[in-house]
Structures are given as structure tokens and as C-alpha cells.
Design a protein around this motif. Structure first.
Motif, mmCIF file in Angstrom:
data_model
loop_
_atom_site.group_PDB
_atom_site.id
_atom_site.type_symbol
_atom_site.label_atom_id
_atom_site.label_comp_id
_atom_site.label_asym_id
_atom_site.label_seq_id
_atom_site.Cartn_x
_atom_site.Cartn_y
_atom_site.Cartn_z
ATOM 1 N N ASP A 1 -13.814 56.496 -14.487
ATOM 2 C CA ASP A 1 -12.879 57.583 -14.167
ATOM 3 C C ASP A 1 -12.891 58.667 -15.240
ATOM 4 O O ASP A 1 -12.706 59.852 -14.937
ATOM 5 N N PHE A 2 -13.089 58.274 -16.492
ATOM 6 C CA PHE A 2 -13.145 59.261 -17.573
ATOM 7 C C PHE A 2 -14.323 60.202 -17.371
ATOM 8 O O PHE A 2 -14.187 61.423 -17.543
ATOM 9 N N TRP A 3 -15.464 59.670 -16.995
ATOM 10 C CA TRP A 3 -16.649 60.506 -16.808
ATOM 11 C C TRP A 3 -16.556 61.334 -15.535
ATOM 12 O O TRP A 3 -17.078 62.455 -15.480
ATOM 13 N N ILE A 4 -15.871 60.821 -14.510
ATOM 14 C CA ILE A 4 -15.610 61.628 -13.319
ATOM 15 C C ILE A 4 -14.734 62.824 -13.688
ATOM 16 O O ILE A 4 -14.989 63.964 -13.280
ATOM 17 N N ALA A 5 -13.706 62.553 -14.487
ATOM 18 C CA ALA A 5 -12.811 63.628 -14.928
ATOM 19 C C ALA A 5 -13.562 64.648 -15.779
ATOM 20 O O ALA A 5 -13.352 65.858 -15.644
ATOM 21 N N MET A 6 -14.437 64.175 -16.654
ATOM 22 C CA MET A 6 -15.218 65.076 -17.495
ATOM 23 C C MET A 6 -16.134 65.963 -16.647
ATOM 24 O O MET A 6 -16.215 67.177 -16.859
ATOM 25 N N LYS A 7 -16.813 65.353 -15.681
ATOM 26 C CA LYS A 7 -17.712 66.123 -14.825
ATOM 27 C C LYS A 7 -16.949 67.183 -14.027
ATOM 28 O O LYS A 7 -17.385 68.339 -13.941
ATOM 29 N N ASN A 8 -15.814 66.800 -13.459
ATOM 30 C CA ASN A 8 -15.025 67.751 -12.675
ATOM 31 C C ASN A 8 -14.494 68.889 -13.534
ATOM 32 O O ASN A 8 -14.455 70.045 -13.094
ATOM 33 N N THR B 1 -14.802 67.509 -0.465
ATOM 34 C CA THR B 1 -15.168 67.214 -1.855
ATOM 35 C C THR B 1 -16.057 68.290 -2.463
ATOM 36 O O THR B 1 -16.085 68.451 -3.689
ATOM 37 N N HIS B 2 -16.801 69.020 -1.650
ATOM 38 C CA HIS B 2 -17.688 70.069 -2.166
ATOM 39 C C HIS B 2 -16.945 71.368 -2.473
ATOM 40 O O HIS B 2 -17.430 72.187 -3.259
ATOM 41 N N TRP B 3 -15.789 71.570 -1.856
ATOM 42 C CA TRP B 3 -15.101 72.853 -1.973
ATOM 43 C C TRP B 3 -13.809 72.790 -2.776
ATOM 44 O O TRP B 3 -13.239 73.834 -3.095
ATOM 45 N N VAL B 4 -13.333 71.604 -3.111
ATOM 46 C CA VAL B 4 -12.017 71.511 -3.737
ATOM 47 C C VAL B 4 -12.002 72.121 -5.137
ATOM 48 O O VAL B 4 -11.076 72.861 -5.490
ATOM 49 N N ILE B 5 -13.011 71.864 -5.959
ATOM 50 C CA ILE B 5 -13.051 72.459 -7.300
ATOM 51 C C ILE B 5 -13.226 73.977 -7.221
ATOM 52 O O ILE B 5 -12.510 74.724 -7.912
ATOM 53 N N PRO B 6 -14.161 74.511 -6.410
ATOM 54 C CA PRO B 6 -14.214 75.966 -6.262
ATOM 55 C C PRO B 6 -12.899 76.579 -5.776
ATOM 56 O O PRO B 6 -12.539 77.690 -6.190
ATOM 57 N N GLY C 1 -5.407 65.103 -7.307
ATOM 58 C CA GLY C 1 -6.651 64.552 -7.850
ATOM 59 C C GLY C 1 -7.722 64.263 -6.827
ATOM 60 O O GLY C 1 -8.847 63.910 -7.182
ATOM 61 N N GLY C 2 -7.428 64.418 -5.557
ATOM 62 C CA GLY C 2 -8.383 64.108 -4.497
ATOM 63 C C GLY C 2 -9.100 65.350 -4.000
ATOM 64 O O GLY C 2 -8.993 66.416 -4.611
ATOM 65 N N PRO C 3 -9.822 65.230 -2.913
ATOM 66 C CA PRO C 3 -10.118 63.981 -2.193
ATOM 67 C C PRO C 3 -11.197 63.167 -2.907
ATOM 68 O O PRO C 3 -12.129 63.732 -3.473
ATOM 69 N N ALA C 4 -11.052 61.843 -2.874
ATOM 70 C CA ALA C 4 -12.006 60.925 -3.504
ATOM 71 C C ALA C 4 -12.254 61.297 -4.975
ATOM 72 O O ALA C 4 -13.387 61.274 -5.448
ATOM 73 N N LYS C 5 -11.172 61.700 -5.662
ATOM 74 C CA LYS C 5 -11.218 62.073 -7.078
ATOM 75 C C LYS C 5 -12.139 63.262 -7.361
ATOM 76 O O LYS C 5 -12.620 63.435 -8.468
ATOM 77 N N ALA C 6 -12.340 64.112 -6.360
ATOM 78 C CA ALA C 6 -13.192 65.289 -6.545
ATOM 79 C C ALA C 6 -12.510 66.356 -7.388
ATOM 80 O O ALA C 6 -13.184 67.241 -7.915
ATOM 81 N N SER C 7 -11.171 66.296 -7.532
ATOM 82 C CA SER C 7 -10.455 67.239 -8.391
ATOM 83 C C SER C 7 -9.717 66.492 -9.499
ATOM 84 O O SER C 7 -8.706 66.964 -10.021
ATOM 85 N N TYR C 8 -10.235 65.342 -9.863
ATOM 86 C CA TYR C 8 -9.654 64.493 -10.914
ATOM 87 C C TYR C 8 -10.130 65.014 -12.260
ATOM 88 O O TYR C 8 -11.263 64.809 -12.665
ATOM 89 N N THR C 9 -9.255 65.724 -12.984
ATOM 90 C CA THR C 9 -9.635 66.392 -14.227
ATOM 91 C C THR C 9 -9.227 65.553 -15.438
ATOM 92 O O THR C 9 -8.548 64.527 -15.303
ATOM 93 N N LEU C 10 -9.611 66.017 -16.628
ATOM 94 C CA LEU C 10 -9.327 65.256 -17.848
ATOM 95 C C LEU C 10 -7.830 65.090 -18.087
ATOM 96 O O LEU C 10 -7.370 63.996 -18.424
ATOM 97 N N PRO D 1 -14.412 76.364 5.568
ATOM 98 C CA PRO D 1 -14.336 74.908 5.383
ATOM 99 C C PRO D 1 -12.896 74.450 5.184
ATOM 100 O O PRO D 1 -11.969 75.256 5.085
ATOM 101 N N ASP D 2 -12.716 73.145 5.110
ATOM 102 C CA ASP D 2 -11.428 72.570 4.713
ATOM 103 C C ASP D 2 -11.382 72.595 3.184
ATOM 104 O O ASP D 2 -11.805 71.659 2.511
ATOM 105 N N TRP D 3 -10.866 73.667 2.651
ATOM 106 C CA TRP D 3 -11.011 73.962 1.231
ATOM 107 C C TRP D 3 -10.529 72.838 0.331
ATOM 108 O O TRP D 3 -11.181 72.501 -0.653
#
Length: 290
Positions: free
Chosen positions: A62-69, A149-154, A234-243, A143-145
Motif C-alpha cells: 500500500d505504501f508503494w501504491i500511495a507513492m506511485k499515485n 481507475t485511469h481517470w481518477v488521478i487526472p 482513496g478509490g476506486p481500487a486504491k487508484a487515488s490512494y495517496t501518501l 468517461p466516469d471521471w
């Protein structure tokens, strides 16, 4: 005697700020550092575990997912916000009524992050949101912004760019108004075009301002939390799970206060390293006008 009185008066005037800095900033940082070496659920006894919490974080997916996001978010936000705010500042620098424009652009900065998050949830709704409605008029199926998972961070980055645009623009405007007109007059005599004046005068003399905004943008991007918490949890599927969301999750959901503090210390070191790198680079490109 008079100098002592002035010195004492100066200390009295700055003491509220110094006390606030000590109580609400420095002491919590020291406490978090101490807590990062402890195993504590927030209620029971604390147990010293050394660097175990840090090791657990580096081994935690989860830490590395947060770092990547977070890095993905920074790639969107920092260049775009600096470019757009500079573009607006240059455009508004010479127009009449720029004070009124400054108020309009600065209004989102002083608005509650929760209120802005709720409004943008409506704007970015995939089914009945305003943005997709506008896109449909030009033949684009939006899209469903916030659930893709591809659009949530943008999407979150787009909100953050709009939210901080007024603050950066006002800082750039202050920098532009501090540049002496004599530089441009000399360039006009030499036949330099407006574009060349911008490249050879405006940008170099704005570099201290750009440096400051870049540092604040990096720090702010690493600390992104409100938008993800309010809009996507933090979703969907932790796609916006930040540090910072990871720090919150560890501390206030999982009650692993020691690991949460260790994550916060890692974030502190990362921000410090980026800031020091920027300070080092600034020695090569920051120029100050006389």
C-alpha cells in the motif's frame, strides 16, 4: 536602554507566532519522530521497536501504491499549474481592472476544500455531471471521471490546478510588477520582439518567483489528501490512494500509530530532499535584478 526596549518589544510582537510554531509545528514533528520508533495503537502502552515500523512501510504494498499515485498526481499538477498561472499573470499584468480579476481567480483559494470537493463531484459525475454534458455537445462521450481507475488521478489533478491557480497567479503578478520597466525599454530600443523580451527578460527575472512556487507546489502535491478523501475515499481500487491518505489510513483507521508516524517521517524526508535539490539547482538559474 532604548535598544533593549526595542528588542524586547520585537520579541513580544513575534512571540505569538513563535509560540504557535513551537506548539503546533515543531513539537508535533518531534513527537511523530519519537512515535515512529514505537508500536502503539493509540490507547495502550507504547513499545519501542526501533526501525521496524520503517521496514514495515517499505515492505507494505500500500505504501508503494500511495507513492506511485502521488508521483503520478505531481506529474499532472506541478508543470500545468506553473504554466497556467504564469500565462494568466502575464495576460493580466497590463490590463485594466486586474485587481478585480485577482479577486475572482483567488476566490477558490479561500474556499473550503470540502465544499470544493463536493461541487467537483457533481461536475465530474459520469452520469449527470456538467463536464460530460458539455463534452456531449461536441460529440465526446466523457468517461466516469471519479470511478475509472485511469481517470481518477487526472480528475483530482484538474481540480487541484483550478483550486491553486489564483494563489500562484497572484504571486507571479507580484513578481512581474517588481521587474523594472527600464529593461523592456532597453530591449525595445535594440529591436527585441515581445516574445524575445519575455524569454530574455521576464523569465530570468521571474526565476526567484518560479523557484518559490515550484517548492510550494512540490510540498503541496506530496501532501494531497482532502480531494481524495472527500471525492473518492482513496478509490476506486486504491487508484487515488495517496501518501497522506496512507498515513491517515494507518493511524486513524487501522490504529497503527507507530507505522503512521513512520510514513509521515518518510514523507518529511522525501519533501526535504526535493527541496534541497531545488535549492541546489536554483544557484544555476536564479538571477536577481538590481
Amino acid at each position: 536602554m532604548r535598544n533593549r526596549q526595542r528588542t524586547l518589544a520585537g520579541y513580544l510582537f513575534v512571540s505569538p507566532q513563535l509560540i504557535g510554531l513551537l506548539v503546533f509545528s515543531l513539537l508535533p514533528v518531534v513527537y511523530a519522530l519519537v512515535l515512529s520508533f514505537m508500536n502503539w495503537d493509540g490507547f495502550g502502552a507504547r513499545t519501542f521497536v526501533g526501525f521496524e515500523n520503517f521496514a514495515n512501510q517499505f515492505n507494505n504494498p500500500d505504501f508503494w501504491i500511495a507513492m506511485k499515485n502521488t508521483v503520478y498526481y505531481m506529474i499532472f499538477v506541478i508543470p500545468s499549474s506553473i504554466f497556467l498561472s504564469l500565462f494568466l499573470a502575464v495576460g493580466l499584468n497590463k490590463v485594466r481592472g486586474k485587481e478585480l480579476y485577482r479577486v475572482f481567480y483567488f476566490m477558490p483559494v479561500v474556499t473550503s476544500s470540502v465544499s470544493i470537493g463536493v461541487i467537483w463531484m457533481w461536475i465530474l459525475n459520469g452520469d449527470f455531471g456538467v463536464l460530460n454534458l458539455l463534452l456531449s455537445h461536441i460529440g465526446i462521450n466523457g468517461p466516469d471521471w471519479l470511478t475509472d481507475t485511469h481517470w481518477v488521478i487526472p480528475s483530482i489533478a484538474m481540480l487541484s490546478i483550478w483550486w491553486g491557480l489564483g494563489n500562484n497567479m497572484v504571486i507571479f503578478l507580484a513578481g512581474l510588477q517588481g521587474i523594472s520597466r527600464s529593461y523592456y525599454e532597453a530591449a525595445e530600443i535594440d529591436g527585441a520582439s515581445r516574445f524575445k523580451q519575455f524569454l530574455n527578460i521576464t523569465l530570468p527575472l521571474l526565476s526567484p518567483t518560479t523557484f518559490f512556487i515550484a517548492i510550494m507546489s512540490v510540498i503541496g502535491s506530496f501532501q494531497v489528501f482532502d480531494q481524495a478523501f472527500v471525492m473518492t475515499n482513496g478509490g476506486p481500487a486504491k487508484a487515488s490512494y495517496t501518501l497522506v491518505y496512507h498515513i491517515y489510513q494507518q493511524g486513524f483507521i487501522d490504529f497503527k500509530m507507530g507505522q503512521s508516524a513512520a510514513s509521515a517521517m518518510i514523507l518529511f524526508v522525501i519533501i526535504l530532499i526535493f527541496t534541497l535539490i531545488q535549492f541546489k539547482m536554483s544557484k544555476r538559474w536564479v538571477h536577481y535584478g538590481e
